[in-house]
Write an enzyme that holds these catalytic residues in place. Structure first.
Site, short mmCIF file in Angstrom:
data_model
loop_
_atom_site.label_atom_id
_atom_site.label_comp_id
_atom_site.label_asym_id
_atom_site.label_seq_id
_atom_site.Cartn_x
_atom_site.Cartn_y
_atom_site.Cartn_z
N GLU B 50 0.81 -1.23 0.00
CA GLU B 50 0.00 0.00 0.00
C GLU B 50 0.84 1.28 0.00
O GLU B 50 0.41 2.32 -0.50
CB GLU B 50 -0.95 0.01 1.20
CG GLU B 50 -2.11 -0.96 1.07
CD GLU B 50 -1.80 -2.33 1.66
OE1 GLU B 50 -0.62 -2.61 1.95
OE2 GLU B 50 -2.75 -3.13 1.82
N PHE B 112 -11.54 -7.30 13.66
CA PHE B 112 -10.45 -7.76 12.82
C PHE B 112 -10.09 -6.67 11.79
O PHE B 112 -10.96 -6.13 11.13
CB PHE B 112 -10.83 -9.05 12.09
CG PHE B 112 -9.79 -9.53 11.12
CD1 PHE B 112 -8.53 -9.91 11.57
CD2 PHE B 112 -10.03 -9.57 9.75
CE1 PHE B 112 -7.55 -10.33 10.68
CE2 PHE B 112 -9.06 -9.98 8.86
CZ PHE B 112 -7.81 -10.37 9.32
#
Lengths: 163, 572
Positions: B50, B112
């Site tokens: 990313e 999560f």
């Protein structure tokens, strides 16, 4: 120099942390900070008391103005203004000073808003100096708790911070 | 038109004219990726990390002037993007970063891949949003692009919880044409009184100097700056971020200024009587010791960001506004005036500058048997006819590229100036190459920096991006080594790059061409061969002189007049 900066900002989640984050990230002083919605529920009004040289204060106001959520800003200390802080002070009245504390509260135009056999809770409004003075006037061993709101301020006369 | 949140996002990007989205999928953005599937209007570029998505979007933005767009998932997707967001923030690059978020009902439950993306990005974005309500999505995107691209540009994060992009929930969509925000109205037009004062001060100057920065590139004010500089007849220096805004081959250009700027640029700063700062922010690498900064000058400062004015250096005439508009206003007044600068004084000023120039501060040993990094950049300049887009990483190679590649056009020099992010160069070059597929795109890097985003060689293969990587391989963290040599008595703590990969084989493993060049006599031929391979990425691994240092140099905290020209040549 001590400055009181008043801000009108969008009443959005996270707006407060943008201001608080700015002060910590740029290592500016913050003495007190108060915030609450205004008569227009989409706007919050914040009052910040800060200290710094003229250059630092100039940077603080510019950086605050740069925050996208800040709609308008005024340095109250640049003109005539009124400042007030509210304090609630819980005192131990077990000893022989019960009468004396009542008199002291009157002298400072405070109200006793809660009473038990062993405590008074005094409500006090004024400049932060006045509240400091009240606290100083009482022997610290009798002070059980102090709650202060931080300073709120408003400009005198026609000068005002509004849209 | 009834669309889901994911579809609204993609349709919005299309309506906004977004060509490329750089991203990486994950759980929280699966609905969005499903909306991307099968459509061709917005092209998605799949990076390998990313951080690279943000740098690629950033490179695209720097080269085109259009906002770069990033799409990443929640949690680690967002945190990996932070370095690239901070890089763009420091250099005021317009970007919109879409981060997925866990579904609204579980926000705050340590779900999560949950991270408070709005909180964690807050100090390094111009603004950010959490979209809580599907009906606000299009409007929020509009605001994000508006804020990112206006005033002083910058990155804006839009955090979108997964339930907002639920394909089962559709609402009517139309592109929001207008946006107005009562709390955000950047001033772009300069104050006429201040502009007049500035013009009068310029006319009275005997030793004028122009110092211009990245703001000129961002504002697209290169032509105005050039006309303005020629009209005044003064010397001009560009900051690291401003290179190319004024043609480097022009006689009035005295080179970059600052820590590794030219002697003539720094001395002109020190001796000028009127300094015109345009779209520059008086960074510490530029000013050196503040008490000795331009001691005899009246300072005019034009900048769109009021907070940049008088932040570190007090200025005499501040002008808040977009530099392009302000320069146009100044040109109008100056062209209409019959006043002129004192030509005799100007001549004397140039005689002084020419004397400084004659020191030839960028000289290096051309007879060396080892490859000198400076000569590699010179060759790159010649082989590409000075017409390439050059991205760089951070360190010595970055400074040599800035010193030796003479940029005549803006938006061609693409580097991380403010944050100094190693790993920037390769992914940034990907964004540039996608924007300008027919142009030469070179990534000048070092063997340390390139390894910070080396995985993007894979992306380059997938999207056929024939970038030329110019690796100045000195087996050292060169700039760290240089500082350790100068200031730590040669204790080279952790600055030696041991166990380096074979870059030729590595490039080949990724499906590209690798070349190793070890002799000065082979530099030019290799460079020509590489650039002749139009459709291949070529990794040029130049084995350079390990001991070469970047000169001239002003030590941190010293004044502009206290430069070292080289290890042998000191200056008072």
């Amino acid at each position: 120099m001590r400055h009181i900066i008043s801000i009108l900002m969008e009443n959005e989640a996270g707006a407060l942390s943008r201001v608080a984050g700015l002060f910590s990230a740029r290592a500016y002083n913050i003495e007190s900070l108060t915030v609450a919605p205004t008569e227009d529920p989409s706007l919050s009004r914040m009052t910040i008391v800060t200290t710094g040289s003229e250059e630092i204060i100039e940077q603080i106001t510019k950086q605050l103005n740069k925050l996208v959520d800040v709609v308008k800003l005024m340095d109250l200390t640049e003109g005539e203004h009124i400042e007030r802080e509210l304090a609630m002070v819980k005192l131990n009245t077990n000893g022989r000073y019960r009468e004396e504390f009542k008199r002291l509260a009157d002298i400072f135009r405070g109200n006793i808003i809660d009473v038990t056999d062993s405590t008074y809770t005094v409500e006090l409004t004024g400049t932060d100096e006045k509240i400091d003075a009240f606290i100083k006037a009482i022997d610290s061993q009798y002070i059980l708790e102090v709650v202060r709101t931080g300073v709120s301020g408003i400009a005198r006369g026609e000068r005002r911070l509004s849209l | 038109m009834e669309l889901s949140g994911g579809e609204i996002l993609i349709q919005y990007l299309k309506d906004e004219g977004v060509e490329y989205v750089f991203g990486y999928p994950g759980g929280a953005v699966l609905h969005i990726y499903d909306a991307i599937y099968g459509q061709e209007d917005v092209k998605h570029v799949l990076v390998r990390h990313e951080q690279a998505a943000t740098h690629a979007a950033d490179g695209y933005a720097r080269a085109t002037g259009k906002p770069g767009v990033v799409l990443v998932t929640s949690g680690p997707g967002a945190t990996n993007a932070i370095t690239g967001i901070a890089t763009a923030y420091m250099d005021s690059i317009p970007m919109v970063i879409i981060t997925g978020q866990v579904p609204s009902p579980v926000i705050g439950s340590d779900a999560f891949q949950e991270v408070d993306a709005v909180g964690i990005t807050r100090p390094c974005v111009k603004h950010n949003f959490l979209v809580k309500d599907l009906s606000k999505l299009a409007e929020t995107l509009k605001k994000a692009f508006y804020i990112a691209t206006t005033g002083r540009p910058g990155p804006v994060v839009v955090d979108i919880p997964k339930d907002v992009t639920d394909p089962a929930i559709k609402i009517p969509y139309s592109y929001p044409k207008n946006v107005s925000m009562r709390s955000y109205n950047p001033v772009v037009k300069g104050h006429p009184v201040q502009i007049k004062r500035a013009v009068e001060t310029i006319f009275s100057a005997k030793r004028p100097m122009i110092y211009s920065g990245g703001g000129v590139v961002l504002s697209g004010a290169s032509n105005e700056l050039t006309e303005f500089t020629r009209l005044i007849g003064s010397p001009i220096t560009n900051t690291l971020m401003g290179l190319g805004a004024y043609p480097a081959t022009d006689k009035q250009f005295v080179g970059m200024l600052g820590m590794h700027g030219t002697y003539e640029a720094n001395m002109s700063m020190h001796e000028c009587d009127v300094l015109i700062a345009i779209g520059a922010r008086f960074d510490d690498r530029v000013t050196g010791k503040l008490e000795q900064f331009c001691p005899t000058a009246k300072i005019i400062h034009i900048d769109v960001d009021p907070a940049s004015i008088s932040k570190t250096v007090r200025v005499d005439i501040p002008i808040v506004g977009d530099v392009k508009l302000v320069l146009q206003d100044m040109l109008k007044i100056m062209n209409a005036s019959d006043k002129k600068l004192d030509q005799e004084a100007l001549q004397k000023w140039w005689a002084q500058i020419d004397e400084w120039r004659s020191k030839d501060c960028l000289a290096f040993d051309r007879g060396s048997e080892l490859i000198k990094p400076q000569s590699v950049i010179e060759t790159l300049y010649q082989v590409t006819n000075g017409d390439a887009f050059v991205t760089s990483d951070v360190g010595q190679h970055q400074m040599w590229a800035a010193q030796f590649y003479k940029f005549d056009q803006p938006n061609r020099w693409i580097n991380s100036g403010g944050l100094g992010t190693m790993g920037f160069g390769l992914p940034a070059a990907m964004g540039v190459k996608l924007a300008y597929p027919d142009a030469h795109v070179a990534c000048v890097t070092g063997e340390a920096s390139i390894q910070m985003c080396i995985q993007e060689l894979s992306t380059c293969l997938q999207y056929r991006l024939p970038i030329k990587i110019v690796n100045l391989n000195n087996r050292y963290l060169g700039m760290v080594r240089q500082w350790q040599e100068f200031f730590y008595e040669g204790r080279y703590s952790m600055s030696y790059m041991d166990a380096l990969p074979d870059f030729v084989k590595l490039a080949e493993a990724y499906g590209h061409v690798g070349m190793r060049i070890e002799k000065p006599s082979d530099v030019e031929a290799a460079m020509k061969e590489a650039f002749a391979m139009k459709d291949r990425l070529v990794f040029l691994d130049f084995i350079t002189d390990q001991t070469e240092n970047v000169y001239p140099m002003i030590e941190a905290g010293k004044g502009h007049h206290e430069m070292h020209l080289s290890s042998e040549r000191e200056l008072a």
